[in-house]
Every structure is written in structure tokens, then in C-alpha cells.
Motif scaffolding. Sequence first.
Motif, PDB file in Angstrom:
ATOM      1  N   SER A   1      -5.766  -2.924   8.622  1.00 15.88           N
ATOM      2  CA  SER A   1      -6.672  -1.776   8.810  1.00 15.88           C
ATOM      3  C   SER A   1      -8.157  -2.302   8.937  1.00 15.88           C
TER       4      SER A   1
ATOM      5  N   TYR B   1       1.019  -1.099  -0.009  1.00 18.15           N
ATOM      6  CA  TYR B   1       0.183   0.023   0.033  1.00 18.15           C
ATOM      7  C   TYR B   1       0.876   1.388   0.056  1.00 18.15           C
TER       8      TYR B   1
ATOM      9  N   THR C   1     -10.504  -0.617   9.129  1.00 13.50           N
ATOM     10  CA  THR C   1     -11.456   0.518   8.382  1.00 13.50           C
ATOM     11  C   THR C   1     -12.118  -0.346   7.276  1.00 13.50           C
TER      12      THR C   1
ATOM     13  N   ASP D   1       0.453  -7.517   6.559  1.00 17.27           N
ATOM     14  CA  ASP D   1      -0.810  -6.834   6.568  1.00 17.27           C
ATOM     15  C   ASP D   1      -1.701  -7.624   5.779  1.00 17.27           C
TER      16      ASP D   1
ATOM     17  N   PHE E   1      -6.489  -6.961   3.180  1.00 15.94           N
ATOM     18  CA  PHE E   1      -7.195  -7.561   1.981  1.00 15.94           C
ATOM     19  C   PHE E   1      -7.937  -8.649   2.211  1.00 15.94           C
TER      20      PHE E   1
HETATM   21  C1  LIG Z   1      -3.292  -2.830   2.711  1.00 11.07           C
HETATM   22  C2  LIG Z   1      -3.582  -1.541   3.534  1.00 11.07           C
HETATM   23  N1  LIG Z   1      -2.915  -1.546   4.851  1.00 11.07           N
HETATM   24  C3  LIG Z   1      -3.210  -0.351   5.513  1.00 11.07           C
HETATM   25  C4  LIG Z   1      -3.983   0.612   5.189  1.00 11.07           C
HETATM   26  C5  LIG Z   1      -3.957   1.748   6.049  1.00 11.07           C
HETATM   27  O1  LIG Z   1      -5.307   1.624   6.758  1.00 11.07           O
HETATM   28  P1  LIG Z   1      -5.930   2.952   7.521  1.00 11.07           P
HETATM   29  O2  LIG Z   1      -6.468   3.625   6.344  1.00 11.07           O
HETATM   30  O3  LIG Z   1      -6.999   2.301   8.510  1.00 11.07           O
HETATM   31  O4  LIG Z   1      -4.836   3.753   8.173  1.00 11.07           O
HETATM   32  C6  LIG Z   1      -4.623   0.504   4.024  1.00 11.07           C
HETATM   33  C7  LIG Z   1      -5.616   1.413   3.615  1.00 11.07           C
HETATM   34  O5  LIG Z   1      -5.985   1.818   2.654  1.00 11.07           O
HETATM   35  C8  LIG Z   1      -4.389  -0.574   3.207  1.00 11.07           C
HETATM   36  O6  LIG Z   1      -5.069  -0.613   2.100  1.00 11.07           O
END
Ligand SMILES: Cc1ncc(COP(=O)(O)O)c(C=O)c1O
Lengths: 265, 435
Positions: free
Chosen positions: B207, B113, B209, B185, B188
Motif C-alpha cells: 500500500s 491486515y 498510501t 505485503d 510496514f
Molecule cells: C499492511 C497493509 N496492506 C494493505 C493495506 C491496504 O492499503 P490501501 O488502504 O492503500 O488500500 C493496508 C492499509 O491499511 C495495510 O496496512
Amino acid sequence: MELQVNGRKVYAATGGKEFDAKLPTVLFIHGSGLDHRSWALQTRWFAYNGYSVLAPDFPGHSLSEGDALTSIEAQGQWLVDFLDAANVNRVHAVGHSQGFLCALELAKNAAGKVASLSGIGTAAAIPVNPALIETALESSSKAADLMLQWGFGQNAQMGISAVPGMQPIAIGRQIMVSNPLAVDLQACANYESGETVAESLNIPTQLVLAGQDRMTPLKAGKAMAKTMNAEVTVIDNYGHMLPIEAPKRCLQSLRDFIGSIEHSE
Amino acid sequence: MAKSSYLKPDTIALHSGYVPESDHGSRAVPVYQTTSYVFESVSDASSLFNVEQGGHIYSRITNPTVAVLEQRIAALEGGSGAICTASGMSALFTTFITLCSAGDHIVSSAQIYGSTATLLKHTIKRLGIECSFVPINDEKALREAIQDNTKMVFCESIGNPGLEIADIPNIAKVAHEFGIPVVVDATFATPALCRPIEHGADIIVHSVTKWIGGHGVAVGGVIVDGGQLDWSASGRFPELTEPYAPFHGIKFWEEFGPSALAMKIRAESMRDVGATLSPHNAFLILQGIETLSLRMKQHVANAHTMVEWLQAQEEVTWVNHPEMESSPSHHLAPVLFPEGAGSMLCFGVVGGRAGGAAFINALQLASNLANVGDSRTLVLHPGSTTHSRLTPEDMIAAGISEDMIRVSVGIEDIKDIKADFQRGFKAASRIAGEG
Ligand SMILES: Cc1ncc(COP(=O)(O)O)c(C=O)c1O
């Protein structure tokens, strides 16, 4: 701290404070397949509140070298040797499950050294299903899974933790799978003199028992309490892994009981 | 294999970390919207501060609602513990600075990312932490990049933007030969599709989110401690094995073993950096996590249909999804993602950069925005947005092409998604016809 017992390196947790043999010492003895970390939420309090703490890993467990000891009698004798190596003459011995059987043997061999006995989630005999021992001989992870499902009460099975964010089952599993669980279980299964030893002792004793204990049932714990004329605290709604599941209430019982003995002397 | 719970994943997602509290019997997880917690006594306070017992002191460090989410995610991933953070980026930053100090080194996958790449390339470089970027499935390159001061190998389970699957078992095999943890990470994929700890990874970052929260309403992150690495045998992490001065010289490894890292993050980063997840955001993410596996099944089903359908469209010049045979790592999909390798896909559209822009502008259902992992379908044209300042050559180097459309396939009815995309194709082909 590290010390040599019978020529092998042994690790003993001291509650995050340097061991001081001048202070009243509390000896914490772990159960089958576990290590000093099952006492993480009791040892630190004692070490910072006027006591010295020793929570050894038995030989062949976690941070201690050597081959695992194959009988409760040998483990009890090893505790005598361990206290000699640490230059300690008097302890309050606290044992969880199998650890309490070892504490009985310690008291049998060195009654003068044991100021009090506290047993948590325990009984005079810990019969182990032969199928579980067989499983443990084949695969410590499969056996650990069975033990953890029986050992932890319903709250822990639902992912409840005394330490925010943590998963005690995963922590216990990680420790158990790399330790000689089968040897420990066999030692428990073969130990038959718990009742006799318990009867012969004349040491202030308390038992902290769990309402949901499926490994050392409450009834068996209460029977031993009668034999030993022990004080009993029952903690409902928790399983066999009391020191991890209900650490604060275990600590409270230990503080009250050990404190009352220290202050009465 | 680390295991945190004997409940099945769908049950964990609904229950783990919480049983109805005794005062009111609240079935839903309550929002503990509080900064602090009354101590029973002065000695109780002092024992909490000295880690003699577990419990809550101050919500920058722990909070009961956040803890439920942490324990639930730890259980889903099979970890020994988890720490939630304010965002995915703060989860990454916290992980990096917990394991690395000035003079240390990270080996990272080159396909990550954008903000993570910037964090590794520029931000933590200012703190004296260097990073080498490698094609993560190239074992030789990975081995050669590892140095005496390397503290972690980092990758995404499905890389950004090329959607390459990281060969986690092999990466772990190599890293563990050097006593180095693998940090993945897994945003996805979510634990509904892949649990990297079972494949040898040591630390998982999300994330939340994105798909874990799933509704595009709250930003948050999480770090899961797999608990499998012997930090002492590694020999590379004195911060975990030697006395830590701010807590009376506590030795995290000796005291906590499998949860040493999680405890260190809590005691140090949450206290000193304080990238805390708010209780309300934790509550919102908990609402999402309850339906995680249901949603992921639908995300994956829709993505599979879209991949096939897109390949049959005249206006589509190419399609990429991790499970497609044209993807160099597709052979890893059945091993690591047996239920499907996520719902991100990319494709090229006729008409180049202008065609891509026209496609996006014509859409009415899919949202044109800079996020992924919402329940709704999201699209982005990197050539006009995130990468608009790059030359065509620089774009290729970044694994992006001018005509590329990135899609986070949502869980709407597939017919409506297709109908919307057809509008876009019409617009793109008009541009292509003009050109
Ligand atoms: C693979 C990945 N890791 C980390 C992040 C970062 O997350 P955040 O936006 O919650 O800080 C994202 C955000 O788009 C992401 O796609």
C-alpha cells in the motif's frame, strides 16, 4: 516452437504466430548469455507483418537443452543445422553482438541461404577482458553485473524502459545468470576470423550501431561496416543492448532494410 | 538475487525511471494528466495493441507518470517490473486473481491486515478461491496447508496487528519446494528497510498510501514482479505458460520470461479490472518516495526511542515492537531488517478499554485515525474502533487486547511526541484510579 537439432530439444520463438516456412523468414540470433527474449520487441512485429520468425535459444541457453557450444564456428555450424531442422532455405539473419559473429559463420557455411545480414551492436571482433571471463567462470551473477553495467547505456542505468513499468536490467540479469555466460564470452574472445569472413561475404548487410556502446565500440562497428560495404545506422544515446534499449528504432531499421530487399526481388 | 539498478537506493529513489524530457527539460517528473495517447499511424496503433512494441495506449493500462513510479519502485525492490494500482487493496486483489482461478487455493499468514483477511476469507471465496490461514513461521503448519491447487503463500513482512516478522527465507524455501510463489505485503517496512526479493520472495505488494508516499495525501498500491520464479518449472500456472486467447494466444512465460507475471497483470487485470492509479496520485507518491530512506531512518529512530521510553512508564502495562526480545520473531530482525523493523508499535495502558479510550482522547499532537505510515504520529484504539464489536475473548483470538494502543510513530521531534503521550497517560491513570 520446439524442434530437434542434433538430437537435442531446441526452443525457437516464432513471434507469437505459428511458423510458416512459405513466408520470408527472419532469423534472430541472441548475444552472450541472453536468449530469444532480447528480441521480444522485434519478433512479434515481423511475425504479424508478412514474415515468419525464428529466434532460437542456443543450446544450453534458457529453453533449449544441451551443452553450450564453445566456439563461434560451432555456433555458426549449429545455425546451419538448426535451419535444416526447421526446413528453411533462405533467411534474413539478424544478430546482436556475439549473435552477429555467429551470423557471419552461418553465411560462410551456407551463403546461399542468407538473403541479408543485419548486425546490431556488434563488430568483427569482440575481445573480452580476461578478467571478465575469469569472473564469469567463478560467478555468472558477478559477470552479469559487470556486463549489464557496461552493456546498458545511461538511460537504462537510470531505470528508463521501452516497456512501461519494467526494469530491463533486472530482466537481462535474470536471464544471464542462469545461462552459460562464461562459455559465450570465451567463444567471443577466441574468435579471430571475423574480419576475414566479413571480407569474403557478398551479401547485403546493414549494421545498427550504438553511440554509447562500451562492449563493441562504435568505431569497431564502423570499421566492419566499411569492410562489408554495409549500410550503417547509428543510434546515439544508447548502449550495447540496443534491441532492448531502443527497440523501436532497431525495429524500424530492420523493417526498412529487410523490406527493401524483399521488395526488390 | 534480483537486481534492477546499479545505482544506490537513495539515488534510485530520486532518479530512477525518469531523465529530464527533451522538449522542456522539466527536472521534476511531469504529471501526464491524460487519458489517451495519439498514435503515429494506424499500423503503429495496431502494433501497440498487439504488444509488438512498448508504449502507451490508454491510461487505464499505462501512463507515463505512473510508469516512472512503477520503474522506481521496481528498482528499489530489485524486481523485473511493477504495476501500480488504485490502492493497496486493489494491488492485493489484482495479485490474487492473476494467480488464482475458481477452484484454487491460497495459504496465508493468520496475522494480516483486517481488510486483506476479509478479502481472502469472504470476497474471493465467493469467486471460488479458498484460503487456509496458518501461523506463518510454523513450518509444519505451512507444509501441511499446501495443497495440489495452492497457488501462493501470502504473508506480511511485518504482520498485523501482532507485529510478527515473517521468516521470509524459510517460507520461500518451503513454498519453492512445491513450485509456489511467495507473495509478501511489505507495506510496514518499505524497501528502505527490507527488500524481500533478496530473501527469496517472488512478488511484493505495497500500500503506497503508507510510508512509501509518506505524507498521507494519496491512496495507491503497487505489485512488484520479482522475476525469479520459473513459471514453467512450477507447473502450476497454465495462465502464464499456455496460450492466452485474448492476445492471439500469447504465452507470457515464453515471450517475457522474468517479466511474465507483470506483463500478464498489465494485459489482463489493468485492462479488464482497471484498478488504475491516477497520474496525479502517482506524482504525489513520487514526491514522497524521493525522501523515503531519510524518513524511514527518522521513523525507526523515533520508534526505538519510544519503545524504550514506553517500557519505563508506570501507566504502560506492556509494549510490543518487532525488535523487542519479548517478540517471538525478534531474532529475525537483524537478518531481515538490519536498519530497524519499522515504526509500528503497540502498547497497553492502565484502565483497560476505558483507559485506552481516555489516553487517545487526551492527545493533542498525535492523530486519532485509521491509517498508518504518515509522517505524523498516528494512534488508534482498536478496542473502541476497528474491533469495538468484539468480546474480550474474540479480541484475544485476533491478537488484540482491550487496553491496546496502536502507534504509527511519526518523524516529529521525539520530545513533543513524549509530551503528548504524557497527557494521555495522565488521563488513563485517572480512569484506572476511578476503577
Ligand atoms: C499492511 C497493509 N496492506 C494493505 C493495506 C491496504 O492499503 P490501501 O488502504 O492503500 O488500500 C493496508 C492499509 O491499511 C495495510 O496496512
